[in-house]
Scaffold this active site. Sequence first.
Site, short mmCIF file in Angstrom:
data_model
loop_
_atom_site.label_atom_id
_atom_site.label_comp_id
_atom_site.label_asym_id
_atom_site.label_seq_id
_atom_site.Cartn_x
_atom_site.Cartn_y
_atom_site.Cartn_z
N ASN A 184 -17.25 -24.72 27.22
CA ASN A 184 -16.10 -23.90 27.61
C ASN A 184 -16.22 -23.61 29.10
OD1 ASN A 184 -14.58 -23.03 25.01
ND2 ASN A 184 -16.76 -22.82 24.50
N GLU A 185 -15.46 -24.33 29.89
CA GLU A 185 -15.54 -24.24 31.34
C GLU A 185 -14.82 -22.99 31.85
OE1 GLU A 185 -17.43 -26.20 32.77
OE2 GLU A 185 -17.52 -28.06 31.61
N PRO A 186 -15.08 -22.58 33.09
CA PRO A 186 -14.33 -21.48 33.67
C PRO A 186 -12.84 -21.68 33.49
CG PRO A 186 -16.12 -22.07 35.13
CD PRO A 186 -16.11 -23.10 34.02
N SER A 188 -11.50 -20.88 30.49
CA SER A 188 -11.31 -20.91 29.03
C SER A 188 -10.87 -19.54 28.53
CB SER A 188 -12.62 -21.32 28.34
OG SER A 188 -12.98 -22.64 28.68
N SER A 203 -20.75 -28.96 35.64
CA SER A 203 -21.31 -29.30 34.33
C SER A 203 -21.72 -30.76 34.28
CB SER A 203 -20.29 -29.00 33.22
OG SER A 203 -19.99 -27.63 33.16
#
Length: 664
Positions: A184-186, A188, A203
């Site tokens: 869950n990347e920034p 999300s 990532s």
Amino acid sequence: MIRLNLSSQMVLNKVSPVFYRPSSAVERSEITRFEKITTDIFPSIEEGAENIADNIAEEIKHKQREGKYCVLGLGSGSSLTPIFKELIRRYEAGELSFKNVIVFNAYEYFPLTAENHNRSINQLKERFLDFVDIEQQNIFTPDGTIAQDTVQEHCRLYEQRIKSFGGLDAIILGIGRMGNIATNEPGSSQTSTSRLILIDSTSREEMKMSFGSQETVPPCSITMGIQTILSAKKIFLTAWGDEKADIIKETVEGKITDSVPASFLQTHNDAHVIIDLPAASRLTRIRHPWLVASCTWTDKLVRSALVWLCQLTGKPILKLTNKDYNENGLSELLALYGSAYNANIKIFNDLQHTITGWPGGKPDADDTHRPERAKPFPKRVIVFSPHPDDDVISMGGTLRRLVQQGHDVHVAYETSGNIAVGDEEVVRFMHFINGFNQLFDNNEDKVIREKYREIKSFLKNKKEGDIDSLDIRTIKGLIRRGEARTASTFNQIPLDHVHFLDLPFYESGKIEKLPMGEADVNIVRELIAHVEPNQIYVAGDLADPHGTHRKCTDAVFAALDLEKQAGAAWLADCKVWMYRGAWAEWEIENIEMCVPMSPEELLAKRYSILKHQSQMESAPFLGNDERLFWQRSEDRNRGTAKLYDDLGLACYEAMEAFVEYKPL
């Protein structure tokens, strides 16, 4: 006995157990007032891993007694490996069975081909599941090989399957440098469920350890969503080491924000952050303990507090007043020293005594307040450099000054650095060799002609992620050797004092290295026993994202430890200094020697870094920082000088900082 992990026992600031092992709930409440998630800090990774394993084992046994499944969500990041090892140990000791465990993998790369073995689930199996008695039919994972137009339905069914088992009883996750959990990347959303997501560049940089290069990391991932994670009854988030300290502080003490997805764990009523002391180093109770409780004031803690107060007030040390101390929670220091003036003078002098233009010691001088001894002079010095350019990047100014001041300086390049050379560099040198052969040997050298064709063919057919052949790795190592020799000659170091150790652990051909072991230590030990140095410089930059620095430093520490066990007399007259490199600088409270550089000396340092041409714009591992290594180095050195200047000390162009290592 060889001790291979001495760097993990290195303590720069001795933290009182009061701040990580509170004796009561009241004490815990007091010291954790800035923390919004239950956070447990352990002195070592092993103790932290045991704590999580205790919780998971108890959950599994509790479900066994009830005749129920225990449903676990698991990440596959390297930070979970110590936990997996402890759970495997308990299984092998007959203490724990996984027959009633169901596992849901937290994420899988996408898209994957059927032939692609670099899968998250494979990592999970290789690190854990293949070593315990879990039933294969109880292992579930997103499928990275499905068609893109079926992903949404696949995710819906994955969520449904989790719910069909009563939801996740617990989930264990690591944390990325941007605060990502699972993938869950920034950005999300807190309400996000399992879905397809684009993997961001940071990532991808972290994942390349598994893929050989950043380019071969798949562009997307199928991940459990934030809501999916938050639906687990218990959540364990873990991180180890200095490199995760900043993001842990943001997660635990910062605001809830989608720019740090892990911060959503603040909304969960049974989330636990389990970390070691280095990962906790930015938390208020560790970094600024005077803000949460009474302190036992060591010299380093006083220095840390005064530097913090100077930065807070915008004043140099000698202008701090009693009012500044009282208004910012440092009244204890006034009671200890009697006045702001007394405390100011004490720390000003401490910092002043760290500055020296004589890193090898000044001959015939009073060395009472100098970081290095005046005698013996000249000193025998070994500078250990993990890669063939860390010496000049990290301490090029000091290295040059040691030589100019007459010391007997050796440089030991611990690894070949071959994987950090681009293929185009090989092509350039092969063209030169081929041209040289045609001009001066009439193209008659059969070996050169055959090797040229062979290497040219390999590079032409090479695919992303392919491991270089031994010949190509050898050529890349030769390129780096040549650059290191050129830089050493520029710094007036005799070539018979330049040592290429080629430690075996590095030669995997991949980013992920082999374990460092006895063979590596013996190579280092042979050199130090031969030179019997009075000074050793090693990389203390253990936050190096690829782990090579830590292994190289552990090899040196282990070699010194063996020499100590053997009763080597020369050790009594040897000091070990640690430098940091392109990734970070020592905190000022820890600096014990700071070597200033003039503008001319800083320029000479730049020139020595530029001798490493293969590590300029085309270097494969520059990371997310767009600055070149010489730019990072200069910015860091100027930043250290500015900090000393802001504190009211001497104003220099740049400074290189060192911390003394005291063998255990």
